[in-house]
Design a protein around this motif. Sequence first.
Motif, PDB file in Angstrom:
ATOM      1  N   HIS A  93      39.554  59.590 -28.140  1.00  0.00           N
ATOM      2  CA  HIS A  93      39.628  60.321 -29.403  1.00  0.00           C
ATOM      3  C   HIS A  93      38.864  59.621 -30.523  1.00  0.00           C
ATOM      4  O   HIS A  93      39.034  59.955 -31.685  1.00  0.00           O
ATOM      5  CB  HIS A  93      41.091  60.509 -29.838  1.00  0.00           C
ATOM      6  N   GLY A  94      38.048  58.650 -30.189  1.00  0.00           N
ATOM      7  CA  GLY A  94      37.357  57.829 -31.179  1.00  0.00           C
ATOM      8  C   GLY A  94      36.241  58.558 -31.907  1.00  0.00           C
ATOM      9  O   GLY A  94      36.023  59.764 -31.730  1.00  0.00           O
ATOM     10  N   PRO A  95      35.528  57.813 -32.742  1.00  0.00           N
ATOM     11  CA  PRO A  95      34.503  58.402 -33.615  1.00  0.00           C
ATOM     12  C   PRO A  95      33.467  59.282 -32.910  1.00  0.00           C
ATOM     13  O   PRO A  95      33.011  60.267 -33.492  1.00  0.00           O
ATOM     14  CB  PRO A  95      33.840  57.168 -34.243  1.00  0.00           C
ATOM     15  N   SER A  96      33.133  58.978 -31.679  1.00  0.00           N
ATOM     16  CA  SER A  96      32.132  59.795 -30.981  1.00  0.00           C
ATOM     17  C   SER A  96      32.632  61.211 -30.701  1.00  0.00           C
ATOM     18  O   SER A  96      31.837  62.106 -30.422  1.00  0.00           O
ATOM     19  CB  SER A  96      31.719  59.124 -29.667  1.00  0.00           C
ATOM     20  N   HIS A  97      33.931  61.440 -30.805  1.00  0.00           N
ATOM     21  CA  HIS A  97      34.516  62.759 -30.536  1.00  0.00           C
ATOM     22  C   HIS A  97      34.712  63.601 -31.797  1.00  0.00           C
ATOM     23  O   HIS A  97      34.991  64.786 -31.704  1.00  0.00           O
ATOM     24  CB  HIS A  97      35.870  62.607 -29.828  1.00  0.00           C
ATOM     25  N   TRP A  98      34.592  63.000 -32.977  1.00  0.00           N
ATOM     26  CA  TRP A  98      34.958  63.675 -34.212  1.00  0.00           C
ATOM     27  C   TRP A  98      33.998  64.799 -34.588  1.00  0.00           C
ATOM     28  O   TRP A  98      34.422  65.823 -35.127  1.00  0.00           O
ATOM     29  CB  TRP A  98      35.064  62.693 -35.367  1.00  0.00           C
ATOM     30  N   ALA A  99      32.716  64.615 -34.319  1.00  0.00           N
ATOM     31  CA  ALA A  99      31.739  65.628 -34.724  1.00  0.00           C
ATOM     32  C   ALA A  99      31.972  66.945 -33.981  1.00  0.00           C
ATOM     33  O   ALA A  99      31.840  68.021 -34.554  1.00  0.00           O
ATOM     34  CB  ALA A  99      30.319  65.134 -34.476  1.00  0.00           C
ATOM     35  N   GLY A 100      32.346  66.866 -32.718  1.00  0.00           N
ATOM     36  CA  GLY A 100      32.552  68.064 -31.921  1.00  0.00           C
ATOM     37  C   GLY A 100      33.856  68.777 -32.198  1.00  0.00           C
ATOM     38  O   GLY A 100      33.981  69.972 -31.958  1.00  0.00           O
ATOM     39  N   ASN A 101      34.844  68.051 -32.721  1.00  0.00           N
ATOM     40  CA  ASN A 101      36.160  68.644 -32.928  1.00  0.00           C
ATOM     41  C   ASN A 101      36.910  67.793 -33.957  1.00  0.00           C
ATOM     42  O   ASN A 101      37.348  66.693 -33.640  1.00  0.00           O
ATOM     43  CB  ASN A 101      36.918  68.699 -31.597  1.00  0.00           C
ATOM     44  N   GLN A 102      37.083  68.314 -35.139  1.00  0.00           N
ATOM     45  CA  GLN A 102      37.741  67.539 -36.193  1.00  0.00           C
ATOM     46  C   GLN A 102      39.187  67.196 -35.862  1.00  0.00           C
ATOM     47  O   GLN A 102      39.721  66.224 -36.383  1.00  0.00           O
ATOM     48  CB  GLN A 102      37.672  68.286 -37.522  1.00  0.00           C
ATOM     49  N   ALA A 103      39.817  67.964 -34.998  1.00  0.00           N
ATOM     50  CA  ALA A 103      41.192  67.653 -34.606  1.00  0.00           C
ATOM     51  C   ALA A 103      41.261  66.304 -33.893  1.00  0.00           C
ATOM     52  O   ALA A 103      42.301  65.643 -33.923  1.00  0.00           O
ATOM     53  CB  ALA A 103      41.753  68.749 -33.711  1.00  0.00           C
ATOM     54  N   GLU A 104      40.162  65.898 -33.277  1.00  0.00           N
ATOM     55  CA  GLU A 104      40.135  64.602 -32.589  1.00  0.00           C
ATOM     56  C   GLU A 104      40.423  63.461 -33.556  1.00  0.00           C
ATOM     57  O   GLU A 104      41.016  62.458 -33.167  1.00  0.00           O
ATOM     58  CB  GLU A 104      38.784  64.383 -31.900  1.00  0.00           C
ATOM     59  N   PHE A 105      39.994  63.586 -34.801  1.00  0.00           N
ATOM     60  CA  PHE A 105      40.285  62.551 -35.794  1.00  0.00           C
ATOM     61  C   PHE A 105      41.797  62.417 -35.977  1.00  0.00           C
ATOM     62  O   PHE A 105      42.329  61.314 -36.052  1.00  0.00           O
ATOM     63  CB  PHE A 105      39.608  62.845 -37.128  1.00  0.00           C
ATOM     64  N   GLY A 106      42.482  63.539 -36.048  1.00  0.00           N
ATOM     65  CA  GLY A 106      43.941  63.503 -36.159  1.00  0.00           C
ATOM     66  C   GLY A 106      44.593  62.854 -34.952  1.00  0.00           C
ATOM     67  O   GLY A 106      45.522  62.058 -35.085  1.00  0.00           O
TER      68      GLY A 106
END
Length: 140
Positions: A93-106
Motif C-alpha cells: 500500500h506504499g507510495p507507488s500505489h497511491w497514484a493509481g488509487n487514492q484509497a491506498e494512501f488510507g
Amino acid sequence: MVETQSTWQTAAILIARLIFAAVFAMAVTFKFMDMGATAGYIAAAGFPFPLFLAWCAAILEVLLVIAFLTGAFFTPAALIAALYVIFLGFSFHGPSHWAGNQAEFGFFVDHFTFLAGLFFAAVHGPGSVLSVRQGWPGSA
C-alpha cells in the motif's frame, strides 16, 4: 510499591489482545481459504517465490495469534508483528500505489495506527490475567 491493575485496565488489555489476535486470525483465514490468490497478490507486488512467501506469512500469522491469545512471548511477538505490519504497509500500500488509487494512501496510514498499538503493547506487555509467562530473556 506493587501496582495492581484495575478491572477496566485488565479488561482493556484483554480486549486489545483479542483484537490483535482477531486481525491476524482473519488474515490467516483468508490465506488458508485461497493460498493461490494470496500467492498471486504477492507475485503482483513483485516478490519472488510467492507461494512459499504466502505459506511463511500464514505460519507467522498463526504464531502471532497464539502469542496474542496466550500472552506467551508477547513482547517479541508484538515487535515482530510491528515489523511485519510496516513491511506490509510499504510493500502492498506504499507510495507507488497511491497514484493509481487514492484509497491506498488510507490503507497505508491505517498500518501506522496498528503499528502504534503493537509498539504500545510490546512496551506494556500482556497484562496479568490469562497470560502464559513465557518469553525471551529480558522480555515482559
